[in-house]
Write an enzyme that holds these catalytic residues in place. Sequence first.
Site: not given
Length: 378
Positions: A45, A269, A311, A314, A354, A356
């Site tokens: 990312s 995400c 992270n 947008f 996130h 994870e």
Amino acid sequence: MKALLALEDGRTFPCRSFTGPGEASGEVVFNTSMTGYQEVLTDPSYSGQMVTMTYPLVGNYGVNPEDVESARIQVAAFLVKEYQPFPSNFRSTQSLADYLKGQGVLGVEGLDTRALTRHIRNGGAMRAIISTTDLDAESLIRRANAIPSMEGLDLARDVTTETAYRWQDGRPEFLAAGEILDAGIWRQRETRPSVVAIDFGLKYNIARCLEKAGFEVVVVPAATEAGTIMAMAPDGLFLSNGPGDPEPVAYGIETTRELLGRLPIFGICLGNQILGLALGGRTYKLKFGHRGANQPVKNLATGKVEITSQNHGFAVDMKSLSSDDVEVTHINLNDNTVEGIRHRRLPAFAVQYHPEASPGPHDAAYLFDQFRAMMKTN
């Protein structure tokens, strides 16, 4: 070795390279995590971005072969206040400097990261260039303004896997051409639900968490069509994280739209943004994004606050979605942006953060179980 960072708005920051001569460009952003720099470096990312860490001392625990989120370093450059060249950690196999140099990625220290972070927070993430060879401020500023804007960039194509692979025992097992349509692709069909994960920039730890949650996982390239995925006959579809602007990822949006209602869908995400776009919504660029391991998110169903790792640059514009069909499930408590959505009738949901993340909070690990429960009721 002297280096100079120049931003598109004319601000410059002197620093020095700890990886030797080099030059890099991209969007400059900041991450507020205190640990996890190797995970940051290898997170797809961050493709197209130069990352500065707000924590002042970086490199003190070195790097190792296990704590990676992809097969290579993804950031364009790594910017820190102070580099520690002598790591102390029983798991360390290499210094951060050697790791960066081995993959040709520029690392700099001696940069006023506090001033840079404040500048980005006030002015927004912006294009920048850093160089050890061109130290002329005016030249670098001109070049920074010639860098393509992150808006409108489809970077998922740059980071996606070229070949489909099965995630097996914590690592990728690449498949031969055409094997994804083979009747024997799912080896544990009788005991484990099967998931096709579309790789828009998939972090390895997402695959690890899917496997740990009891799924059999096959990862496919970003441009894989809906017909191919249905021919694989999975029990569910996962939409991964990834870099860049979600709106140009038209192929992923169309595939998701075609599979809505046909498969249970879970996104993280960029996957959240793609689901929002597939449902008819819009996305917009945040001023400086959310990047760190300490973002508070409220689960609107339970009222509980989750501390999350994030992270993204947008976000989904909820006003662009039909409230009859889609509801917000999570919001960011810092700025009230959308952190999760779900379809009211179809088996589809996603989160912007996130769950994870490693290292990072585990408050949202329940989402993988929620995905599995959705398959049982579908």
